[in-house]
Design a protein around this motif. Sequence first.
Motif, short mmCIF file in Angstrom:
data_model
loop_
_atom_site.label_atom_id
_atom_site.label_comp_id
_atom_site.label_asym_id
_atom_site.label_seq_id
_atom_site.Cartn_x
_atom_site.Cartn_y
_atom_site.Cartn_z
N THR A 802 -11.40 -13.50 -7.93
CA THR A 802 -11.65 -12.37 -7.05
C THR A 802 -10.41 -11.48 -6.95
N TYR A 803 -10.21 -10.74 -8.01
CA TYR A 803 -9.05 -9.89 -8.02
C TYR A 803 -9.04 -8.80 -6.96
N PRO A 804 -10.17 -8.18 -6.70
CA PRO A 804 -10.11 -7.12 -5.68
C PRO A 804 -9.55 -7.62 -4.37
N SER A 805 -9.90 -8.84 -4.00
CA SER A 805 -9.38 -9.34 -2.73
C SER A 805 -7.89 -9.61 -2.84
N ALA A 806 -7.42 -9.98 -4.03
CA ALA A 806 -5.99 -10.16 -4.23
C ALA A 806 -5.28 -8.83 -4.04
N GLU A 807 -5.89 -7.78 -4.53
CA GLU A 807 -5.26 -6.47 -4.39
C GLU A 807 -5.17 -6.04 -2.93
N THR A 808 -6.26 -6.24 -2.18
CA THR A 808 -6.20 -5.83 -0.77
C THR A 808 -5.24 -6.73 0.01
N SER A 809 -5.24 -8.01 -0.31
CA SER A 809 -4.32 -8.91 0.38
C SER A 809 -2.88 -8.50 0.12
N MET A 810 -2.61 -8.20 -1.15
CA MET A 810 -1.25 -7.82 -1.51
C MET A 810 -0.86 -6.52 -0.81
N GLU A 811 -1.81 -5.58 -0.78
CA GLU A 811 -1.53 -4.32 -0.10
C GLU A 811 -1.14 -4.57 1.35
N HIS A 812 -1.84 -5.51 1.96
CA HIS A 812 -1.55 -5.81 3.36
C HIS A 812 -0.16 -6.42 3.51
N LEU A 813 0.15 -7.31 2.62
CA LEU A 813 1.46 -7.96 2.65
C LEU A 813 2.57 -6.92 2.44
N VAL A 814 2.34 -6.04 1.49
CA VAL A 814 3.33 -4.99 1.20
C VAL A 814 3.49 -4.08 2.42
N LEU A 815 2.37 -3.78 3.06
CA LEU A 815 2.44 -2.93 4.25
C LEU A 815 3.28 -3.60 5.33
N ALA A 816 3.05 -4.90 5.53
CA ALA A 816 3.81 -5.62 6.55
C ALA A 816 5.30 -5.58 6.23
N ILE A 817 5.62 -5.80 4.96
CA ILE A 817 7.04 -5.82 4.57
C ILE A 817 7.68 -4.46 4.74
N THR A 818 7.01 -3.42 4.24
CA THR A 818 7.61 -2.09 4.33
C THR A 818 7.68 -1.64 5.79
N SER A 819 6.72 -2.07 6.59
CA SER A 819 6.75 -1.69 8.00
C SER A 819 7.96 -2.30 8.70
#
Length: 966
Positions: A802-819
């Motif tokens: 389920t790559y799409p979910s990996a992409e959204t999960s990663m986006e969320h993680l990246v958002l948390a880090i950059t925030s």
Amino acid sequence: MFSRNLLGPTKDKMPHDLPKAYDPTAIEDHWAGYWVRENLFAVSTPTELVQNQCLDGKSPFTILLPPPNVTGRLHMGHMLNQTEMDILTRWRRMSGRLALWVPGTDHAGIATQMMVERQLTEEGTSRQTLGREAFVERVWAWKSHYGGAILEQMKRLGVSVDWSREYFTMDERLSVAVREAFVRLYAQGLIYRGAYIVNWCPRCQTAISDLEVVHQEQKGHLWEIRYSVLDSFGRDSGEYITVATTRPETMLGDTAVAIHPEDERYLHLHGKKLRLPLMDREIPIVVDPWVSREFGTGAVKVTPAHDPNDFAIGERHHLPSINVMDDRAHINENGGPYQGLDRYVARKKIVADLEAQGLLGAIKDYTNNVGHCDRCKTVVEPRLSTQWFIAVNKEPNGGGESMAEKARAAVRADSSGKKAIRFTPENYEKIYLNWMDDIHDWCISRQLWWGHRIPAWHCGVCHKITVPEPGATGDPAACAHCGSDKITQETDVLDTWFSSGLLPVSVFGWPNITPETRADFDAFYPTSLLVTGFDILFFWVARMIMLGCWFAGDVPLPDGSPRRPAETVPFREVYIHALVRDANREKMSKTKGNVIDPIEIVKQYGTDAVRFTLASMASPGTDIAFNVARTEGYRAFANKIWNAARFIFMNVDRAAEVGIRIERRWFAAPPLLTNESRLEDLWIMSRFCNTAKRVNEALEKYRFDDAANVIYQFFWGEFCDWYLEIVKLRLNFNESLDNSEATDSLATLLYVFQNSLRLLSPFMPFLTEEIWHALYEGMPPRKSIALTSYPQFEESYLTQVTYPSAETSMEHLVLAITSIRSRRKDLGIEDKVLVKAKVASSKSGVLRKNRDILLKLARLEDVEVVLFSERDSDDRYKNLAWQAFGHVDVYLDYQKEIDVAAERERLTKDIAKYEKGLAAAERQLGNEAFLAKAPVHVVEGLKEQEAETRLLLEKTIAALETLPKE
RNA sequence: GGGCGGUUAGCUCAGUUGGUUAGAGCGCCUGCCUUACAAGCAGGAAGUCGGGGGUUCGAGUCCCUCACUGCCCA
């Protein structure tokens, strides 16, 4: 040094000891030489191929290098052209096509002759002193000595051409094609010889075609001259008619004055005669509707031998043509007292003499368009002269379409909408067709010595012309008309573009197409693509289409069936690239001194960086303003790749220390990931496949810029910035531990990296070749990365997990880090200080699961992750200084005083931004027409956005309120 | 004179069939030599999409018009 290991790797040396900064000069010469030496891109004559059908079912990819002049030096235009062709050829080759790119040089009649003549002048001699034969020999000597320097420069650029097929347009086999083409066209009645006004270059002393004339506005004068009207006894009547001219010296050859038939000013002069001043010659007044009543005095002097319009009038009124200039544009014996004077000297003297005789009227300033020789910039003299022409609009003997008609049909869509030749950008199709619609006969003779001598013989007895029969070999011994042996070959040579126009057929063996020789032609004609600049659209592209469609039509398909028109075209696609300008969008020119020498730039920044610059700016239809700042950026990119390699090799070495060796299967197939695999692995594989897909799509559409930018963004912005940083957490090799996690990570890392190199290699062939060989420690599975396969979008692979979910999960993680990073900066927390954080989010699971990544990349000592709902319902989290970032809210536990004023300003600014966005969204959502007519996903998207913005606004207002009052 | 194109951040340019808050590189500002990379890392500022009008629920994108600008042909 690194590349030395490749030449002879030794076990005891550290194989991966790379210098810290990438130095292109250290590796490029080596690989450029290697590719040529190993003949890597040679394609032998296919033996088992049927017409355009490879064994694997894919047709060959064939492309001709637009042959540079043999006198040429590489300029930016060449480099762009060759970079684009090389990217496409490497890409097609790696994608499994049999890719053939044929290089060669053009004999460039005028340019080369000029070059050698200049040498002779320096030696105090001339071509006339040498004589024709010795001169031609001298040019050949020049060619073998200096010619083809440009090909050496091309080698340095790493172009993946087949050097074994290199041609020169004056090679024996190509000369045979030129001669056969001429005699066939002659036999078909499409070549004729005649006296017409041509553009004559007095410097080159040859006729040149319309295309070789460049018009430039020039300030000059319009002189009015009075011609005396004669009475019926041939005496001056006392009346004058005034004509205006920009070239008074041509009056020596005037044979009439023309007026408009209905011009009332001159009605009484119909049928009268005039006295031509200075020459004392009687000339008639003729009436012709072509004359413009508005221009000048409404009366025009007619010089049929020196102006195309006048020539036409002369034809209509059966006027004599008097040529008053010789080859050097000096006045000849027909110019009376002015004989021997240069045209401009004569002009001055004629004006002075007219004035002395009171025959000069007003002199007006006048700007007109003056034709100049494309080659030497001398002002061209329209001049009556006997030349050879191709009748492009004429039916051949025996009927059928004209060359121009065939050439138009090849580009126009047929009844089913298909085009045999497709242009990119599309608008060139229209430009081509417009030009082709009013194409004039092509003047193909040149009064030069260097070139293909016209295969026609003049008879000294009956003065008729003998041209050999098609297919005949050897020169004729006698006149075909009277049998006399007093025949001499035509001294003119053919326009250089005649031979280059034949290249698509001639390089593959035409006209010698026999069962034994036809394999090349069958496999490679039509070629797949032509990449060139618009400046030679008419010179070359149009001529190849005319000649290709004409002659390939006679060659049956391999199975013996006749060739359909769509199969006669010289190429199926034409990609017209932009002009390379300087950084200020100025056209590069020697006189302006703004020419950028690609070789210099290459030396400074490396070939790969320059290639990447050109590719990234090569958006179809837009000129390229070449800016070294861009190249500097791409040198940095090359360095980035280099250092990623260093990092990877470092870890490969560390793994080796605990006994883990690279396994070849890690490169061969993508890692087997499952839904339980680590997020970063799933994500990077997904991103890589997506990138490969987009690059392939972009190249398919000649979007070099998109392709380059997508790779750049992936490699730097995703692979290096995120994946490598995360994977550092995993790469802990230790003899006492279980290294399986580290090994798995290394496998994925190597797979993605190695395939990224492949993806990049058409753009940056040197750097990728170097690193790729190093990955295999000098024992690669192929001779070159260019012979591996190009990454494709692997659909079946991507559906396994389920790559799409990996992409959204990663986006969320990246958002948390950059925030968190952003919040750290706002609070003025130093980079090295670790802090404790609380993160509220809509996806706390992802953040909890990847807590180690969050800690490392956001530089946290500890983190507490909660759902928004948990945070909002728990008093412990109330009254903390949360900062909202959309799907993530962040609180940092940090004691340092905060700058209240700065914080207030920032929050106020944010609030204004959110209010504006919210207002816009609400306005639209309140619009019933919008809700009714817009597609669901747009409405839903806007609603979601509105909700998010509202939430952000509320949170920000709350944050502002918690700030201490001033 | 005929034809074609361009005008989007300080600069050079993307922006696919009209669709959510217009992107990139370079440059700029702030802070960091965090052992792959200072040719680097992190964070940030910056655009009324040349002017005006129209079509549309909605225009950088389609139409009209004006301005400026480039190219090709005559």
